[in-house]
Design a protein around this motif. Sequence first.
Motif, PDB file in Angstrom:
ATOM      1  N   HIS A  27      74.151  -2.279  21.630  1.00 55.91           N
ATOM      2  CA  HIS A  27      74.421  -1.758  20.291  1.00 55.91           C
ATOM      3  C   HIS A  27      75.498  -2.646  19.663  1.00 55.91           C
ATOM      4  CE1 HIS A  27      74.896   1.192  17.070  1.00 55.91           C
ATOM      5  NE2 HIS A  27      76.184   0.983  17.191  1.00 55.91           N
ATOM      6  N   VAL A  29      78.214  -3.264  16.954  1.00 52.86           N
ATOM      7  CA  VAL A  29      79.075  -2.497  16.051  1.00 52.86           C
ATOM      8  C   VAL A  29      79.317  -3.344  14.806  1.00 52.86           C
ATOM      9  CG1 VAL A  29      81.339  -1.423  15.761  1.00 52.86           C
ATOM     10  CG2 VAL A  29      80.187  -1.346  17.993  1.00 52.86           C
ATOM     11  N   LYS A  33      79.133  -0.208   9.256  1.00 46.78           N
ATOM     12  CA  LYS A  33      78.980   1.113   9.883  1.00 46.78           C
ATOM     13  C   LYS A  33      80.342   1.753  10.142  1.00 46.78           C
ATOM     14  CE  LYS A  33      74.601   1.793  10.122  1.00 46.78           C
ATOM     15  NZ  LYS A  33      73.994   2.891   9.368  1.00 46.78           N
ATOM     16  N   SER A  71      77.797   8.888  17.647  1.00 50.30           N
ATOM     17  CA  SER A  71      76.383   8.646  17.320  1.00 50.30           C
ATOM     18  C   SER A  71      75.702   7.801  18.392  1.00 50.30           C
ATOM     19  CB  SER A  71      76.245   8.002  15.941  1.00 50.30           C
ATOM     20  OG  SER A  71      76.892   6.752  15.913  1.00 50.30           O
ATOM     21  N   LEU A  72      76.402   6.828  18.934  1.00 48.57           N
ATOM     22  CA  LEU A  72      75.828   6.020  20.009  1.00 48.57           C
ATOM     23  C   LEU A  72      75.646   6.871  21.269  1.00 48.57           C
ATOM     24  CD1 LEU A  72      74.847   3.402  21.225  1.00 48.57           C
ATOM     25  CD2 LEU A  72      77.217   2.720  21.560  1.00 48.57           C
ATOM     26  N   ALA A  75      72.638   9.205  20.790  1.00 46.59           N
ATOM     27  CA  ALA A  75      71.377   8.454  20.894  1.00 46.59           C
ATOM     28  C   ALA A  75      71.067   8.148  22.357  1.00 46.59           C
ATOM     29  CB  ALA A  75      71.464   7.170  20.074  1.00 46.59           C
ATOM     30  N   THR A  76      72.087   7.869  23.136  1.00 49.23           N
ATOM     31  CA  THR A  76      71.902   7.571  24.557  1.00 49.23           C
ATOM     32  C   THR A  76      71.520   8.830  25.334  1.00 49.23           C
ATOM     33  OG1 THR A  76      73.492   5.765  24.352  1.00 49.23           O
ATOM     34  CG2 THR A  76      73.019   6.546  26.579  1.00 49.23           C
ATOM     35  N   ARG A 111      79.626  -5.713  21.135  1.00 48.35           N
ATOM     36  CA  ARG A 111      78.261  -5.519  21.606  1.00 48.35           C
ATOM     37  C   ARG A 111      78.361  -4.602  22.816  1.00 48.35           C
ATOM     38  NH1 ARG A 111      74.445  -9.014  19.808  1.00 48.35           N
ATOM     39  NH2 ARG A 111      73.387  -9.042  21.830  1.00 48.35           N
ATOM     40  N   LEU A 136      80.514   3.231  27.983  1.00 49.84           N
ATOM     41  CA  LEU A 136      80.212   2.087  27.129  1.00 49.84           C
ATOM     42  C   LEU A 136      80.970   0.875  27.659  1.00 49.84           C
ATOM     43  CD1 LEU A 136      80.658   4.316  24.096  1.00 49.84           C
ATOM     44  CD2 LEU A 136      78.545   3.086  24.519  1.00 49.84           C
TER      45      LEU A 136
END
Length: 156
Positions: A27, A29, A33, A71-72, A75-76, A111, A136
């Motif tokens: 993902h 960044v 965003k 949000s990440l 989604a995961t 990233r 992460l």
Amino acid sequence: MTTSSETPASSPDPAFAGRTYPPGPVHVVSAAKIAEFARATAATSPLHTDPEAARAAGHADVVAPPTFLVSLAQATEAQYIEDPAAGIDFTRVVHGEESFTLHRAVVAGDRLVPTLTVESVRAAGGHAMVTTRVDLADEAGGEVASVRSMLVVRGQ
């Protein structure tokens, strides 16, 4: 009828506790965003929108508010929630709580690679309580942050 010590019918499978899913896709960044999230959450620090202010504070670019990662993480978590074998009825899911552990600031250009672990699945008062953790990392494997979520899957 279930009791608080039983697993509710059509509830998450407790055998998923301890399961770690394969890492998700990278993902990237973006500054846009970060700025959008800062506006939406009324995070007014110039570190979130002004690259010069962020650099003056020692960062490579604008800094994401800590909760930006939600949000990440969500989604995961979909890997687990959408896994038919997990037994999650998403229409019965209520968000319980969220916590963030930052090992370093998240900045534009990062990233991030998310990895989901289902930490626990337990019955409580006819409902199921599921705790997940999304770790992460950067692409080199360096720890960046962890997002822990507790989901309540309402019983019948």
